[in-house]
Motif scaffolding. Structure first.
Motif, PDB file in Angstrom:
ATOM      1  N   SER A 104       0.838  -1.200   0.000  1.00 53.25           N
ATOM      2  CA  SER A 104       0.000   0.000   0.000  1.00 53.25           C
ATOM      3  C   SER A 104       0.872   1.249   0.000  1.00 53.25           C
ATOM      4  N   PHE A 105       1.242   1.690  -1.193  1.00 54.17           N
ATOM      5  CA  PHE A 105       2.080   2.871  -1.337  1.00 54.17           C
ATOM      6  C   PHE A 105       1.340   4.038  -1.978  1.00 54.17           C
ATOM      7  N   ILE A 106       0.247   3.759  -2.678  1.00 52.09           N
ATOM      8  CA  ILE A 106      -0.416   4.781  -3.497  1.00 52.09           C
ATOM      9  C   ILE A 106      -1.482   5.551  -2.734  1.00 52.09           C
ATOM     10  N   SER A 107      -2.044   4.946  -1.732  1.00 45.88           N
ATOM     11  CA  SER A 107      -3.170   5.550  -1.026  1.00 45.88           C
ATOM     12  C   SER A 107      -2.909   5.588   0.472  1.00 45.88           C
ATOM     13  N   PRO A 108      -3.333   6.636   1.147  1.00 44.93           N
ATOM     14  CA  PRO A 108      -3.172   6.657   2.598  1.00 44.93           C
ATOM     15  C   PRO A 108      -4.191   5.776   3.318  1.00 44.93           C
ATOM     16  N   TYR A 109      -5.184   5.270   2.617  1.00 47.63           N
ATOM     17  CA  TYR A 109      -6.281   4.553   3.260  1.00 47.63           C
ATOM     18  C   TYR A 109      -6.046   3.062   3.398  1.00 47.63           C
ATOM     19  N   GLY A 110      -5.048   2.506   2.732  1.00 49.40           N
ATOM     20  CA  GLY A 110      -4.849   1.067   2.750  1.00 49.40           C
ATOM     21  C   GLY A 110      -4.082   0.532   3.935  1.00 49.40           C
ATOM     22  N   TYR A 111      -3.383   1.387   4.634  1.00 44.79           N
ATOM     23  CA  TYR A 111      -2.569   0.916   5.745  1.00 44.79           C
ATOM     24  C   TYR A 111      -2.647   1.922   6.879  1.00 44.79           C
ATOM     25  N   GLN A 112      -2.770   1.432   8.091  1.00 44.24           N
ATOM     26  CA  GLN A 112      -3.000   2.303   9.240  1.00 44.24           C
ATOM     27  C   GLN A 112      -1.871   3.315   9.427  1.00 44.24           C
ATOM     28  N   THR A 113      -0.631   2.899   9.230  1.00 50.55           N
ATOM     29  CA  THR A 113       0.501   3.813   9.390  1.00 50.55           C
ATOM     30  C   THR A 113       0.444   4.933   8.366  1.00 50.55           C
ATOM     31  N   ASN A 114       0.020   4.609   7.155  1.00 53.35           N
ATOM     32  CA  ASN A 114      -0.134   5.652   6.133  1.00 53.35           C
ATOM     33  C   ASN A 114      -1.135   6.703   6.592  1.00 53.35           C
ATOM     34  N   LEU A 115      -2.209   6.261   7.213  1.00 55.49           N
ATOM     35  CA  LEU A 115      -3.213   7.209   7.699  1.00 55.49           C
ATOM     36  C   LEU A 115      -2.683   8.064   8.835  1.00 55.49           C
ATOM     37  N   MET A 116      -1.902   7.469   9.721  1.00 57.72           N
ATOM     38  CA  MET A 116      -1.347   8.252  10.815  1.00 57.72           C
ATOM     39  C   MET A 116      -0.402   9.328  10.285  1.00 57.72           C
ATOM     40  N   VAL A 117       0.438   8.969   9.331  1.00 54.25           N
ATOM     41  CA  VAL A 117       1.369   9.930   8.743  1.00 54.25           C
ATOM     42  C   VAL A 117       0.602  10.970   7.927  1.00 54.25           C
ATOM     43  N   TYR A 118      -0.440  10.525   7.254  1.00 55.20           N
ATOM     44  CA  TYR A 118      -1.253  11.414   6.419  1.00 55.20           C
ATOM     45  C   TYR A 118      -1.829  12.562   7.236  1.00 55.20           C
ATOM     46  N   SER A 119      -2.397  12.251   8.394  1.00 59.34           N
ATOM     47  CA  SER A 119      -3.003  13.303   9.200  1.00 59.34           C
ATOM     48  C   SER A 119      -1.962  14.083   9.993  1.00 59.34           C
ATOM     49  N   ALA A 120      -0.994  13.390  10.574  1.00 57.22           N
ATOM     50  CA  ALA A 120      -0.003  14.072  11.414  1.00 57.22           C
ATOM     51  C   ALA A 120       0.958  14.927  10.593  1.00 57.22           C
ATOM     52  N   GLY A 121       1.298  14.474   9.393  1.00 51.23           N
ATOM     53  CA  GLY A 121       2.252  15.208   8.561  1.00 51.23           C
ATOM     54  C   GLY A 121       1.616  16.219   7.644  1.00 51.23           C
ATOM     55  N   ASP A 167       0.423  13.699  -2.758  1.00 51.48           N
ATOM     56  CA  ASP A 167       1.760  13.331  -2.280  1.00 51.48           C
ATOM     57  C   ASP A 167       1.947  11.816  -2.320  1.00 51.48           C
ATOM     58  N   TYR A 168       0.909  11.082  -1.955  1.00 51.13           N
ATOM     59  CA  TYR A 168       0.970   9.623  -2.017  1.00 51.13           C
ATOM     60  C   TYR A 168       1.055   9.136  -3.456  1.00 51.13           C
ATOM     61  N   LEU A 169       0.340   9.788  -4.353  1.00 53.19           N
ATOM     62  CA  LEU A 169       0.389   9.401  -5.763  1.00 53.19           C
ATOM     63  C   LEU A 169       1.770   9.645  -6.359  1.00 53.19           C
ATOM     64  N   LYS A 170       2.356  10.786  -6.065  1.00 56.12           N
ATOM     65  CA  LYS A 170       3.658  11.145  -6.620  1.00 56.12           C
ATOM     66  C   LYS A 170       4.745  10.142  -6.253  1.00 56.12           C
ATOM     67  N   ILE A 171       4.782   9.754  -5.025  1.00 56.76           N
ATOM     68  CA  ILE A 171       5.818   8.832  -4.555  1.00 56.76           C
ATOM     69  C   ILE A 171       5.353   7.383  -4.670  1.00 56.76           C
ATOM     70  N   GLY A 172       4.073   7.154  -4.447  1.00 55.47           N
ATOM     71  CA  GLY A 172       3.560   5.796  -4.369  1.00 55.47           C
ATOM     72  C   GLY A 172       3.505   5.045  -5.682  1.00 55.47           C
ATOM     73  N   ILE A 173       3.158   5.717  -6.771  1.00 58.94           N
ATOM     74  CA  ILE A 173       3.051   5.016  -8.057  1.00 58.94           C
ATOM     75  C   ILE A 173       4.402   4.459  -8.509  1.00 58.94           C
ATOM     76  N   PRO A 174       5.473   5.267  -8.547  1.00 61.46           N
ATOM     77  CA  PRO A 174       6.765   4.676  -8.923  1.00 61.46           C
ATOM     78  C   PRO A 174       7.230   3.583  -7.952  1.00 61.46           C
ATOM     79  N   MET A 175       6.995   3.795  -6.656  1.00 63.69           N
ATOM     80  CA  MET A 175       7.380   2.788  -5.661  1.00 63.69           C
ATOM     81  C   MET A 175       6.605   1.494  -5.886  1.00 63.69           C
ATOM     82  N   SER A 176       5.327   1.603  -6.171  1.00 59.19           N
ATOM     83  CA  SER A 176       4.498   0.426  -6.390  1.00 59.19           C
ATOM     84  C   SER A 176       4.921  -0.323  -7.655  1.00 59.19           C
TER      85      SER A 176
END
Length: 157
Positions: free
Chosen positions: A108-125, A131-140
């Motif tokens: 789960s690199f493309i969306s903040p909703y697929g993994y709990q840690t992504n959601l925590m970073v999404y709101s706290a950061g 931002d997830y799309l920019k980094i997540g698509i190439p990573m995925s």
């Protein structure tokens, strides 16, 4: 008076609890209603001409897509029975299919909703979805290429 409501909300993100609960409920609903079985049959008939490698790739991609929309646990719970029955239908070893589910559910690199840690970073950061799309698509893409190349080498069909 030590904490205000915004501070409590930031430290205890209700969105995470809502998404995880909804995703696990959706997984349970799909299993009990027979939708997961129907999806397995549909996937098998759709992949009839692509062989075992096509079925393996499809299982990985379905798991990857689901883990971007719901939690990784729910995605793995939904796709595992489909992957297992699909491997048996092709007469292949189930282990590569199981590994595809495991690695797909962890991607789960493309969306903040697929993994709990992504959601925590999404709101706290204070990140945005783009931002997830920019980094997540190439990573995925890179992660998927390595996984789809390596699993059949380590776990032959």
């Amino acid at each position: 008076g030590a904490l205000n409501w915004n501070e409590v909300r930031r430290r205890f993100p209700l969105e995470i609890w809502a998404i995880v609960g909804a995703a696990l409920s959706l997984a349970n609903l799909m299993s009990t209603s027979g939708l997961a079985d129907w999806l397995g049959l549909f996937l098998q008939s759709s992949l009839n001409g692509f062989g075992v490698l096509g079925a393996f790739i499809a299982i990985y991609l379905v798991t990857l897509l689901l883990t971007e929309l719901i939690t990784n646990n729910a995605a793995a719970a939904l796709v595992f029975p489909i992957a297992y029955s699909l491997s048996l239908a092709y007469g292949a070893d189930p282990m590569p299919f199981i590994m595809a589910v495991i690695f797909g559910a962890s991607a789960s690199f493309i969306s903040p909703y697929g993994y709990q840690t992504n959601l925590m970073v999404y709101s706290a950061g204070d990140y945005e979805f783009k931002d997830y799309l920019k980094i997540g698509i190439p990573m995925s893409i890179l992660y998927s290429a390595v996984v789809l190349f390596t699993i059949p080498l380590l776990f032959p069909f």
